[in-house]
Design an enzyme around this catalytic site. Structure first.
Site, mmCIF file in Angstrom:
data_model
loop_
_atom_site.group_PDB
_atom_site.id
_atom_site.type_symbol
_atom_site.label_atom_id
_atom_site.label_comp_id
_atom_site.label_asym_id
_atom_site.label_seq_id
_atom_site.Cartn_x
_atom_site.Cartn_y
_atom_site.Cartn_z
ATOM 1 N N ASP A 27 0.865 -1.179 0.000
ATOM 2 C CA ASP A 27 0.000 0.000 0.000
ATOM 3 C C ASP A 27 0.901 1.228 0.000
ATOM 4 O OD1 ASP A 27 -3.163 0.495 0.624
ATOM 5 O OD2 ASP A 27 -1.952 2.166 1.338
ATOM 6 N N CYS A 73 -15.150 0.021 -4.213
ATOM 7 C CA CYS A 73 -16.378 0.086 -3.392
ATOM 8 C C CYS A 73 -17.216 1.249 -3.919
ATOM 9 C CB CYS A 73 -16.077 0.197 -1.904
ATOM 10 S SG CYS A 73 -15.008 1.547 -1.454
#
Ligand SMILES: C[S@@+](CC[C@H](N)C(=O)[O-])C[C@H]1O[C@@H](n2cnc3c(N)ncnc32)[C@H](O)[C@@H]1O
Length: 445
Positions: free
Chosen positions: A294, A397
């Protein structure tokens, strides 16, 4: 086990809401409500008898406020209008900003809100029935004018009329019937349950029974477990024993789309705090390797903590910025790439608005364009790390087609070696969960 019950409903009659709402109006634009409530509510020195329950009730009222704040503004606009001429809600929306609510009398704000959510005014002398007669009448007229496909329908359900074209695109891409579309819109007014993921070898019935014994309103839905209201789960025995993780149903389905076998090599390129990584690793039984990367180190620190709790030992994590390709770890270079690469891309998070209603007011066309560019950059850098015959899984999402099907089409047009296996929208409106998207692509042998 004795556990403090938390509020399960907002209390719009709570006079402390006036101060809380006024303080929120001073928060910097774009502030996330949950963080603000966590840090600011204790600073307000409000008097509580049962602090936990009453704070939870205030928080629930604020969630409703952020869901319907534009509708409240629309109601007051309709009420203040001198003639009965129809309002062009599209044009009104185009100039509306949440900051415009600051001058509104907070008593009036909570009055409208309570009418919308509870169908009645809050208790208290401030809401003298006679003085509110006009507003009640106006509210009734507006609610009677809510028809499918109208801008008012979107406003009524906490959505901006300007998002209609995005909804049209989604309806077309997912083949929604009018009923699906209406269902999606109405569900935006309800927080979904808190979905729970069981760790391997746990008994669904037994864990559910223990949660219920611990005062959680737990329920089994198909093969899944959820907590209605979702409070108190972290204080329960199953959570403390590490038998479950909190993870939305759609997010669990994204992890399940990574069809990894024990012994394989996986790269979770945007692993964040590890929601998907942990679910994927759970199916690897500590055999093979999962590389979790990340941009942000602090998220990976949380991932490591969670992995330890779940007794997962095959996750290696390090920071990676999609500005540059990933240098393949030796064991992965030997097999010329990963078996599976997951790009759970940064996105507008439009699919989480049911849970975090404030996020919708941070949604902007400019941010979406920037995110689309970042998503393309991450996909471009991730693709070469997939071995021949391996899979690339793209997820967000968000329900916005530009971030999903359009990105997949863009990627496939740029990368001849990949083809689409499947793509689908997950969660709401089919299920009572967040709305997410997943596409699985395969690289030619
Ligand atoms: C949707 S979140 C990931 C959520 C995570 N997979 C989970 O299941 O909990 C997207 C992640 O992408 C990361 N990200 C954003 N820009 C990035 C970049 N340029 N390179 C790598 N990661 C990036 C963010 O820090 C964020 O954690």
């Amino acid at each position: 086990m004795k556990q403090t019950q938390k509020a399960s409903a907002p209390n719009f009659s709570d006079p402390r809401l006036i101060e809380v709402w006024q303080e929120w109006q001073k928060a910097p634009p774009g502030q996330a409500l949950d963080k603000w409530l966590k840090y600011q509510l204790p600073k307000l020195h409000l008097r509580f008898e049962d602090a936990k329950t009453e704070r939870a009730s205030l928080a629930l009222a604020m969630i409703e406020a952020l869901r319907f704040q534009q509708l409240v503004a629309a109601c007051e606009c309709a009420f203040e209008q001198e003639d009965d001429a129809p309002i062009d809600w599209h044009a009104w929306d185009a100039q509306w900003q949440p900051q415009q609510l600051a001058p509104m009398d907070p008593t009036v704000f909570w009055g409208w809100l309570s009418l919308r959510v509870e169908g009645k005014l809050p208790n208290g002398r401030a809401y003298h029935q006679f003085e509110w007669q006009g507003r009640r009448h106006c509210f009734g007229s507006l609610s009677g004018a809510v028809v499918a496909g109208s801008p008012l329908q979107l406003l009524w359900h906490g959505l901006r009329p300007s998002w209609r074209s995005l909804l049209d695109q989604r309806a077309a891409a997912s083949g929604w019937s009018d009923r699906d579309r209406a269902h999606f819109i109405t569900r935006q007014t309800q927080t979904p349950p808190l979905w729970l993921r069981l760790l391997p070898n746990q008994d669904l019935q037994a864990v559910c029974a223990q949660l219920q014994a611990d005062d959680v309103n737990a329920k089994i839905v198909g093969e899944h477990l959820c907590a209605l209201g979702g409070r108190g789960v972290q204080a329960t025995l199953p959570y403390k024993r590490g038998q479950l993780e909190i993870q939305d149903l759609a997010s669990q389905q994204i992890a399940a789309a990574v069809g990894v076998q024990p012994g394989q090599k996986v790269w979770d390129a945007c692993a964040g705090a590890g929601g998907k990584s942990l679910a994927i690793a759970a199916r690897m039984h500590n055999k093979g390797s999962l590389y979790a990367t990340d941009l942000h180190e602090h998220k990976l620190t949380e991932l490591k903590r969670r992995a330890k709790r779940a007794e997962i030992s095959n996750i290696r994590s390090f920071t990676w910025d999609a500005k540059a390709p990933l240098k393949l770890p030796q064991e992965v270079a030997r097999q010329q790439g990963f078996d599976w690469v997951l790009v759970d891309a940064p996105c507008t998070s439009a699919g989480t608005w049911r849970r975090n209603p404030d996020a919708r007011w941070r949604f902007s066309a400019t941010d979406s364009r920037e995110l689309v560019a970042i998503q393309q950059q991450i996909l471009t850098q991730a693709a070469p790390a997939v071995r021949a015959g391996g899979h690339l899984v793209y997820a967000t999402c968000s329900w916005d087609v530009a971030e999903n099907e359009a990105q997949v089409a863009w990627f496939l047009a740029q990368h001849n070696g990949f083809s689409l296996v499947s793509q689908r929208l997950l969660g709401c409106p089919s299920e009572d969960a967040d709305t997410m998207f997943v596409a699985v692509m395969v690289r030619a042998e």
